[in-house]
Design a protein around this motif. Structure first.
Motif, short mmCIF file in Angstrom:
data_model
loop_
_atom_site.label_atom_id
_atom_site.label_comp_id
_atom_site.label_asym_id
_atom_site.label_seq_id
_atom_site.Cartn_x
_atom_site.Cartn_y
_atom_site.Cartn_z
N GLU A 51 -12.33 -14.11 10.51
CA GLU A 51 -12.78 -13.90 11.89
C GLU A 51 -14.30 -14.06 12.00
O GLU A 51 -14.98 -13.17 12.51
CB GLU A 51 -12.39 -12.49 12.38
CG GLU A 51 -10.93 -12.13 12.17
CD GLU A 51 -10.12 -12.19 13.46
OE1 GLU A 51 -10.62 -12.74 14.46
OE2 GLU A 51 -8.98 -11.73 13.43
N GLU A 87 -1.19 -11.47 15.17
CA GLU A 87 -1.69 -10.26 15.83
C GLU A 87 -2.40 -9.34 14.84
O GLU A 87 -2.20 -9.44 13.63
CB GLU A 87 -0.52 -9.49 16.45
CG GLU A 87 0.08 -10.17 17.65
CD GLU A 87 1.43 -9.59 18.04
OE1 GLU A 87 1.77 -9.65 19.21
OE2 GLU A 87 2.16 -9.10 17.15
N SER A 88 -3.15 -8.40 15.39
CA SER A 88 -3.86 -7.44 14.58
C SER A 88 -2.89 -6.67 13.68
O SER A 88 -1.82 -6.25 14.13
CB SER A 88 -4.58 -6.46 15.52
OG SER A 88 -5.40 -5.64 14.79
N GLY A 89 -3.24 -6.55 12.41
CA GLY A 89 -2.43 -5.76 11.47
C GLY A 89 -1.33 -6.56 10.79
O GLY A 89 -0.56 -6.02 10.01
N CYS A 90 -1.26 -7.88 11.03
CA CYS A 90 -0.16 -8.67 10.45
C CYS A 90 -0.43 -9.03 8.99
O CYS A 90 0.45 -9.57 8.31
CB CYS A 90 0.14 -9.90 11.27
SG CYS A 90 -1.17 -11.13 11.22
N GLY A 91 -1.64 -8.80 8.49
CA GLY A 91 -1.91 -9.03 7.06
C GLY A 91 -2.84 -10.19 6.77
O GLY A 91 -2.96 -10.61 5.62
N LYS A 92 -3.55 -10.69 7.77
CA LYS A 92 -4.43 -11.86 7.58
C LYS A 92 -5.57 -11.53 6.60
O LYS A 92 -5.80 -12.25 5.63
CB LYS A 92 -5.03 -12.32 8.92
CG LYS A 92 -4.00 -12.65 9.99
CD LYS A 92 -4.64 -13.11 11.27
CE LYS A 92 -5.49 -12.10 11.99
NZ LYS A 92 -4.80 -10.91 12.51
N SER A 93 -6.29 -10.44 6.88
CA SER A 93 -7.45 -10.10 6.03
C SER A 93 -7.00 -9.75 4.62
O SER A 93 -7.65 -10.13 3.64
CB SER A 93 -8.23 -8.91 6.61
OG SER A 93 -8.75 -9.26 7.85
N THR A 94 -5.88 -9.03 4.51
CA THR A 94 -5.38 -8.66 3.19
C THR A 94 -5.08 -9.93 2.38
O THR A 94 -5.41 -10.02 1.20
CB THR A 94 -4.11 -7.79 3.32
OG1 THR A 94 -4.40 -6.70 4.19
CG2 THR A 94 -3.63 -7.26 1.99
N PHE A 118 4.26 0.54 1.94
CA PHE A 118 4.07 -0.29 3.11
C PHE A 118 3.65 -1.69 2.67
O PHE A 118 2.66 -1.84 1.95
CB PHE A 118 2.99 0.38 3.97
CG PHE A 118 2.49 -0.46 5.08
CD1 PHE A 118 3.23 -0.61 6.23
CD2 PHE A 118 1.25 -1.09 4.98
CE1 PHE A 118 2.75 -1.39 7.26
CE2 PHE A 118 0.78 -1.87 6.01
CZ PHE A 118 1.53 -2.03 7.15
N ALA A 164 1.92 -4.79 3.37
CA ALA A 164 0.96 -5.42 4.30
C ALA A 164 1.15 -6.94 4.28
O ALA A 164 1.00 -7.61 5.29
CB ALA A 164 -0.46 -5.07 3.91
N TYR A 217 0.87 -1.18 0.00
CA TYR A 217 0.00 0.00 0.00
C TYR A 217 0.90 1.22 0.00
O TYR A 217 1.96 1.23 0.63
CB TYR A 217 -0.89 0.05 1.25
CG TYR A 217 -1.96 -1.02 1.26
CD1 TYR A 217 -3.01 -1.00 0.36
CD2 TYR A 217 -1.93 -2.04 2.20
CE1 TYR A 217 -4.00 -1.96 0.38
CE2 TYR A 217 -2.91 -3.02 2.23
CZ TYR A 217 -3.94 -2.97 1.32
OH TYR A 217 -4.91 -3.93 1.33
N ASN A 219 1.31 4.73 1.33
CA ASN A 219 0.80 5.73 2.28
C ASN A 219 1.18 7.10 1.76
O ASN A 219 2.36 7.37 1.52
CB ASN A 219 1.39 5.50 3.68
CG ASN A 219 0.79 4.27 4.32
OD1 ASN A 219 -0.26 3.79 3.88
ND2 ASN A 219 1.46 3.75 5.32
N1 ATP Z 1 -6.48 -0.15 1.99
C1 ATP Z 1 -5.42 -0.04 2.78
N2 ATP Z 1 -4.57 1.02 2.67
C2 ATP Z 1 -3.47 1.12 3.45
N3 ATP Z 1 -3.12 0.22 4.39
C3 ATP Z 1 -3.93 -0.83 4.56
C4 ATP Z 1 -5.12 -1.03 3.77
N4 ATP Z 1 -5.71 -2.19 4.16
C5 ATP Z 1 -4.94 -2.70 5.16
N5 ATP Z 1 -3.90 -1.88 5.39
C6 ATP Z 1 -2.83 -2.10 6.38
O1 ATP Z 1 -2.25 -3.37 6.12
C7 ATP Z 1 -1.94 -4.02 7.36
C8 ATP Z 1 -2.57 -5.37 7.37
O2 ATP Z 1 -3.98 -5.19 7.47
P1 ATP Z 1 -4.97 -6.41 7.64
O3 ATP Z 1 -6.35 -5.85 7.70
O4 ATP Z 1 -4.69 -7.40 6.59
O5 ATP Z 1 -4.54 -6.99 9.06
P2 ATP Z 1 -5.21 -8.16 9.92
O6 ATP Z 1 -4.11 -9.13 10.25
O7 ATP Z 1 -6.41 -8.67 9.24
O8 ATP Z 1 -5.60 -7.38 11.25
P3 ATP Z 1 -6.90 -7.59 12.21
O9 ATP Z 1 -6.60 -8.81 13.06
O10 ATP Z 1 -6.92 -6.33 13.02
O11 ATP Z 1 -8.11 -7.76 11.34
C9 ATP Z 1 -2.41 -3.11 8.47
O12 ATP Z 1 -1.31 -2.40 8.97
C10 ATP Z 1 -3.39 -2.19 7.79
O13 ATP Z 1 -3.41 -0.93 8.42
#
Ligand code: ATP
Ligand code: MG
Length: 322
Positions: free
Chosen positions: A180, A50-57, A29, A31, A15, A17
């Protein structure tokens, strides 16, 4: 169950920023950073971290809701990243996603009937017997067809997640990303939804990517699992091995943090984190280096690759490769 349904090679999502007022450069960045794994037909592959590690992406890229920056996604041997939108259209039906928040993922202005019917209309399915198909889907997830004219706000959290599951099932998918799916629900309802997902998997030979930050839930439902840390998979194995013989210090730290239900024992948050050290994305060496209690000199210099340490058990850690 040995055939791969999905194969992911060096998948990366960057991504950009936007630059801040006093900064000249935009910041790129990562992800998700060059992850590779495969999911076998009929299995549940868990993804924890952990939160933000990139699972949903990661999950969104697999169902093509997010475009990967680089890397390849093979679904039944076909590279999805080579396909244009028109070529993707028939494959999309096979790739569905259930989201974390059943309160936000359903359109509040649509009735239950309209919500389930929408994907069938878009893909022109069950044209002559749509009502029958909708009632059948509700039956699969344990909802009554008497609710068809109700709106999402009239359902409980567990019922809404059942609706989301029925909608995901409507197009006969082979692969579902469950992001989740139970974390917004009460513990007792969580068990119902997890068991429903397991029953549906058996009934329809489904393959799941199950995303959660809750290690106990992942162990309950998954055959194999990967542990993510700051965009990378740091450990991957079948669940028995991963939970009983973890290798990576991060996995060990996560497992040590699971509360044990013993009323005699006061709860202690166990962590091997070094005091005062923050999570950071560093360019060189192992990303877990600043938090790792077992770090060695090499960890600061070299990024560890994910390597097979014992059959089927992969770890990205210099402790096992040097
Ligand atoms: N559209 C976007 N633009 C910029 N950064 C993004 C975008 N989507 C996700 N991110 C960043 O990418 C990283 C991974 O996000 P992601 O949602 O995949 O994490 P996650 O592991 O699913 O977290 P959670 O457990 O909180 O759901 C995070 O730091 C998030 O802020
Ligand atoms: Mg997420």
């Amino acid at each position: 169950m040995n055939e791969d349904l999905l194969n992911v090679r060096s998948l990366t999502k960057e991504y950009i920023n936007k630059r801040r007022i006093f900064s000249r450069k935009s910041h790129i960045f990562k992800a998700v950073d060059k992850i590779s794994f495969s999911i076998r037909k009929g299995e549940t592959f868990g993804l924890v971290g952990e939160s933000g590690c990139g699972k949903s992406t990661t999950g969104k890229m697999l169902v093509r809701l997010e475009e990967p920056t680089t890397g390849k996604i093979y679904f039944k041997g076909e590279n999805l990243t080579d396909l244009n939108e028109k070529q993707m259209q028939p494959i999309r039906r096979n790739l569905q996603m259930i989201f974390q928040n059943p309160y936000g993922s359903l359109n509040p202005k649509m009735t239950l009937k309209q919500i389930i019917e929408e994907p069938l209309k878009i893909h022109k399915l069950a044209v002559n017997n749509r009502h029958k198909r909708i009632c059948q889907l509700l039956d699969y997830v344990g909802l009554q067809s008497a609710f068809l004219d109700r709106y999402p706000s009239e359902f409980s959290g567990g019922q809404r997640q059942r609706i989301a599951i029925a909608r995901a099932l409507s197009l006969h998918p082979e692969f579902i990303v469950a992001d989740e799916p139970v974390s917004a629900l009460d513990v007792s309802i969580q068990a119902h939804i997890l068991n429903l997902l397991i029953d549906l998997q058996k009934e329809f030979s489904l393959t799941y990517l199950f995303i959660s930050h809750d290690l106990s839930v992942v162990r309950y439902i998954s055959d194999r699992a990967g542990v993510m840390y700051l965009g990378k998979i740091v450990e991957m194995a079948d669940c028995d091995n991963l939970y009983d013989h973890p290798l990576h210090p991060y996995t060990k730290m996560l497992l040590a943090s699971i509360p044990i239900p013993d009323p005699e024992k006061p709860f202690e948050f166990v962590t091997e984190d070094l005091p005062g050290i923050q999570v950071s994305r560093q360019k060189h060496g192992c990303a877990f280096y600043p938090r790792c209690a077992n770090r060695i000199e090499n960890c600061l210099l070299d990024k560890p690759e994910l390597k097979e340490i014992s059959p089927g058990h992969f770890a990205a850690c210099h402790l096992y490769t040097t």
